[in-house]
Scaffold this motif. Structure first.
Motif, PDB file in Angstrom:
ATOM      1  N   GLY A  53     -40.153 -41.062  60.720  1.00  0.00           N
ATOM      2  CA  GLY A  53     -39.659 -42.396  60.399  1.00  0.00           C
ATOM      3  C   GLY A  53     -40.335 -43.443  61.267  1.00  0.00           C
ATOM      4  O   GLY A  53     -41.132 -43.124  62.158  1.00  0.00           O
ATOM      5  N   ALA A  54     -39.989 -44.695  61.028  1.00  0.00           N
ATOM      6  CA  ALA A  54     -40.570 -45.812  61.780  1.00  0.00           C
ATOM      7  C   ALA A  54     -40.294 -45.697  63.276  1.00  0.00           C
ATOM      8  O   ALA A  54     -41.076 -46.163  64.099  1.00  0.00           O
ATOM      9  N   ASP A  55     -39.190 -45.022  63.619  1.00  0.00           N
ATOM     10  CA  ASP A  55     -38.841 -44.848  65.031  1.00  0.00           C
ATOM     11  C   ASP A  55     -39.571 -43.673  65.677  1.00  0.00           C
ATOM     12  O   ASP A  55     -39.395 -43.402  66.863  1.00  0.00           O
ATOM     13  N   GLY A  56     -40.385 -42.960  64.905  1.00  0.00           N
ATOM     14  CA  GLY A  56     -41.136 -41.821  65.433  1.00  0.00           C
ATOM     15  C   GLY A  56     -40.392 -40.499  65.372  1.00  0.00           C
ATOM     16  O   GLY A  56     -40.965 -39.448  65.655  1.00  0.00           O
ATOM     17  N   ALA A  57     -39.120 -40.522  64.990  1.00  0.00           N
ATOM     18  CA  ALA A  57     -38.330 -39.289  64.935  1.00  0.00           C
ATOM     19  C   ALA A  57     -38.706 -38.476  63.694  1.00  0.00           C
ATOM     20  O   ALA A  57     -38.990 -39.040  62.630  1.00  0.00           O
ATOM     21  N   LEU A  58     -38.693 -37.165  63.838  1.00  0.00           N
ATOM     22  CA  LEU A  58     -38.982 -36.284  62.716  1.00  0.00           C
ATOM     23  C   LEU A  58     -37.839 -36.376  61.703  1.00  0.00           C
ATOM     24  O   LEU A  58     -36.693 -36.076  62.022  1.00  0.00           O
ATOM     25  N   ALA A  59     -38.167 -36.809  60.486  1.00  0.00           N
ATOM     26  CA  ALA A  59     -37.159 -37.003  59.446  1.00  0.00           C
ATOM     27  C   ALA A  59     -37.222 -35.918  58.380  1.00  0.00           C
ATOM     28  O   ALA A  59     -36.221 -35.651  57.716  1.00  0.00           O
ATOM     29  N   ALA A  60     -38.406 -35.303  58.203  1.00  0.00           N
ATOM     30  CA  ALA A  60     -38.560 -34.301  57.149  1.00  0.00           C
ATOM     31  C   ALA A  60     -39.673 -33.331  57.541  1.00  0.00           C
ATOM     32  O   ALA A  60     -40.622 -33.707  58.241  1.00  0.00           O
ATOM     33  N   TYR A  61     -39.527 -32.093  57.075  1.00  0.00           N
ATOM     34  CA  TYR A  61     -40.480 -31.042  57.440  1.00  0.00           C
ATOM     35  C   TYR A  61     -40.532 -29.983  56.339  1.00  0.00           C
ATOM     36  O   TYR A  61     -39.514 -29.716  55.685  1.00  0.00           O
ATOM     37  N   ALA A  62     -41.706 -29.398  56.149  1.00  0.00           N
ATOM     38  CA  ALA A  62     -41.855 -28.228  55.282  1.00  0.00           C
ATOM     39  C   ALA A  62     -43.000 -27.372  55.819  1.00  0.00           C
ATOM     40  O   ALA A  62     -43.964 -27.874  56.403  1.00  0.00           O
ATOM     41  N   ARG A  63     -42.860 -26.069  55.603  1.00  0.00           N
ATOM     42  CA  ARG A  63     -43.904 -25.115  55.997  1.00  0.00           C
ATOM     43  C   ARG A  63     -44.659 -24.704  54.738  1.00  0.00           C
ATOM     44  O   ARG A  63     -44.046 -24.309  53.744  1.00  0.00           O
ATOM     45  N   LEU A  64     -45.980 -24.797  54.785  1.00  0.00           N
ATOM     46  CA  LEU A  64     -46.831 -24.432  53.657  1.00  0.00           C
ATOM     47  C   LEU A  64     -47.477 -23.087  53.972  1.00  0.00           C
ATOM     48  O   LEU A  64     -48.256 -22.966  54.914  1.00  0.00           O
ATOM     49  N   LYS A  70     -47.261 -14.147  52.343  1.00  0.00           N
ATOM     50  CA  LYS A  70     -45.929 -13.624  52.003  1.00  0.00           C
ATOM     51  C   LYS A  70     -45.866 -13.148  50.556  1.00  0.00           C
ATOM     52  O   LYS A  70     -44.866 -12.583  50.143  1.00  0.00           O
ATOM     53  N   GLY A  71     -46.888 -13.414  49.821  1.00  0.00           N
ATOM     54  CA  GLY A  71     -46.981 -13.050  48.416  1.00  0.00           C
ATOM     55  C   GLY A  71     -48.307 -13.553  47.881  1.00  0.00           C
ATOM     56  O   GLY A  71     -49.079 -14.178  48.624  1.00  0.00           O
ATOM     57  N   PRO A  72     -48.582 -13.323  46.607  1.00  0.00           N
ATOM     58  CA  PRO A  72     -49.890 -13.710  46.084  1.00  0.00           C
ATOM     59  C   PRO A  72     -50.094 -15.216  45.929  1.00  0.00           C
ATOM     60  O   PRO A  72     -51.227 -15.679  45.885  1.00  0.00           O
ATOM     61  N   LEU A  73     -49.004 -15.982  45.858  1.00  0.00           N
ATOM     62  CA  LEU A  73     -49.096 -17.424  45.637  1.00  0.00           C
ATOM     63  C   LEU A  73     -48.804 -18.196  46.919  1.00  0.00           C
ATOM     64  O   LEU A  73     -48.081 -17.715  47.790  1.00  0.00           O
ATOM     65  N   PRO A  74     -49.339 -19.421  47.019  1.00  0.00           N
ATOM     66  CA  PRO A  74     -48.903 -20.278  48.131  1.00  0.00           C
ATOM     67  C   PRO A  74     -47.424 -20.598  47.960  1.00  0.00           C
ATOM     68  O   PRO A  74     -46.912 -20.633  46.835  1.00  0.00           O
ATOM     69  N   MET A  75     -46.752 -20.822  49.080  1.00  0.00           N
ATOM     70  CA  MET A  75     -45.316 -21.098  49.055  1.00  0.00           C
ATOM     71  C   MET A  75     -45.001 -22.321  49.909  1.00  0.00           C
ATOM     72  O   MET A  75     -45.673 -22.573  50.911  1.00  0.00           O
ATOM     73  N   ILE A  76     -43.967 -23.022  49.506  1.00  0.00           N
ATOM     74  CA  ILE A  76     -43.400 -24.088  50.325  1.00  0.00           C
ATOM     75  C   ILE A  76     -42.064 -23.558  50.820  1.00  0.00           C
ATOM     76  O   ILE A  76     -41.224 -23.138  50.024  1.00  0.00           O
ATOM     77  N   GLY A  77     -41.866 -23.568  52.125  1.00  0.00           N
ATOM     78  CA  GLY A  77     -40.627 -23.060  52.691  1.00  0.00           C
ATOM     79  C   GLY A  77     -40.153 -23.911  53.845  1.00  0.00           C
ATOM     80  O   GLY A  77     -40.808 -24.869  54.250  1.00  0.00           O
ATOM     81  N   ARG A  78     -39.002 -23.523  54.381  1.00  0.00           N
ATOM     82  CA  ARG A  78     -38.393 -24.238  55.506  1.00  0.00           C
ATOM     83  C   ARG A  78     -38.305 -25.732  55.200  1.00  0.00           C
ATOM     84  O   ARG A  78     -38.534 -26.582  56.059  1.00  0.00           O
ATOM     85  N   VAL A  79     -37.978 -26.061  53.963  1.00  0.00           N
ATOM     86  CA  VAL A  79     -37.865 -27.462  53.520  1.00  0.00           C
ATOM     87  C   VAL A  79     -36.596 -28.041  54.129  1.00  0.00           C
ATOM     88  O   VAL A  79     -35.499 -27.544  53.890  1.00  0.00           O
ATOM     89  N   VAL A  80     -36.759 -29.108  54.911  1.00  0.00           N
ATOM     90  CA  VAL A  80     -35.606 -29.645  55.624  1.00  0.00           C
ATOM     91  C   VAL A  80     -35.743 -31.156  55.829  1.00  0.00           C
ATOM     92  O   VAL A  80     -36.831 -31.657  56.099  1.00  0.00           O
ATOM     93  N   THR A  81     -34.609 -31.825  55.674  1.00  0.00           N
ATOM     94  CA  THR A  81     -34.522 -33.256  55.963  1.00  0.00           C
ATOM     95  C   THR A  81     -33.491 -33.443  57.062  1.00  0.00           C
ATOM     96  O   THR A  81     -32.419 -32.833  57.025  1.00  0.00           O
ATOM     97  N   ALA A  82     -33.806 -34.255  58.034  1.00  0.00           N
ATOM     98  CA  ALA A  82     -32.875 -34.510  59.136  1.00  0.00           C
ATOM     99  C   ALA A  82     -31.591 -35.135  58.594  1.00  0.00           C
ATOM    100  O   ALA A  82     -31.641 -35.991  57.705  1.00  0.00           O
ATOM    101  N   PRO A  83     -30.434 -34.707  59.109  1.00  0.00           N
ATOM    102  CA  PRO A  83     -29.164 -35.271  58.631  1.00  0.00           C
ATOM    103  C   PRO A  83     -29.138 -36.802  58.650  1.00  0.00           C
ATOM    104  O   PRO A  83     -28.648 -37.424  57.708  1.00  0.00           O
TER     105      PRO A  83
END
Length: 151
Positions: A53-64, A70-83
């Motif tokens: 965010g504008a304040d520099g705090a981590l607001a959203a994250y995902a692992r690619l 983990k399998g034959p296809l790329p995956m998006i995981g650990r999808v998270v938005t800060a409360p």
């Protein structure tokens, strides 16, 4: 609007890695009450998408996750938005950024997610289709879903 960075693990500054692991623990372990080992050994081989965010705090994250890890296809995981960042469209923005990053990293490949079942409509709205029956993952119903890049 968030400021996005997508980096392989080896290029993550320690402070960014700490912020990502802290946010993942805050939401997945504490908020969702899932006792599991979040740093599962795959992080060093993955790309990490961080939205600040504008304040520099981590607001959203995902692992690619690259194809073949983990399998034959790329995956998006650990999808998270800060409360504190919820309710302003950050989840949708996060997934759009994650899909764009996957398309750059692994052009033309279908992308897979293991989605919490209650978010099926959210992911369907982004173009994902359900590819499995519901299953239990740490006490939370999940579904496998796939996104096919536009031709």
């Amino acid at each position: 609007m968030l400021d996005w960075q997508c980096r392989p693990f080896a290029e993550l500054p320690a402070a960014d890695l700490y912020a990502a692991l802290r946010l993942r623990a805050e939401v997945f372990v504490i908020e969702q009450r899932c006792v599991y080992l979040d740093p599962d050994g795959f992080d060093p081989q993955c790309w990490h998408l961080l939205g600040r965010g504008a304040d520099g705090a981590l607001a959203a994250y995902a692992r690619l996750v690259p194809p073949g890890l983990k399998g034959p296809l790329p995956m998006i995981g650990r999808v998270v938005t800060a409360p504190a960042a919820r309710g302003a469209g950050q989840g949708r923005e996060l997934m759009r950024e994650a899909l764009a990053a996957c398309a750059r990293l692994w052009p033309g490949l279908v992308v897979e997610i293991s989605a919490q079942a209650h978010l099926e409509r959210f992911y369907a709205g982004l173009g994902f289709r359900t590819t499995s029956a519901p299953y239990d993952d740490d006490g939370i119903p999940h579904l496998d879903m796939q996104w096919t890049p536009p031709a």
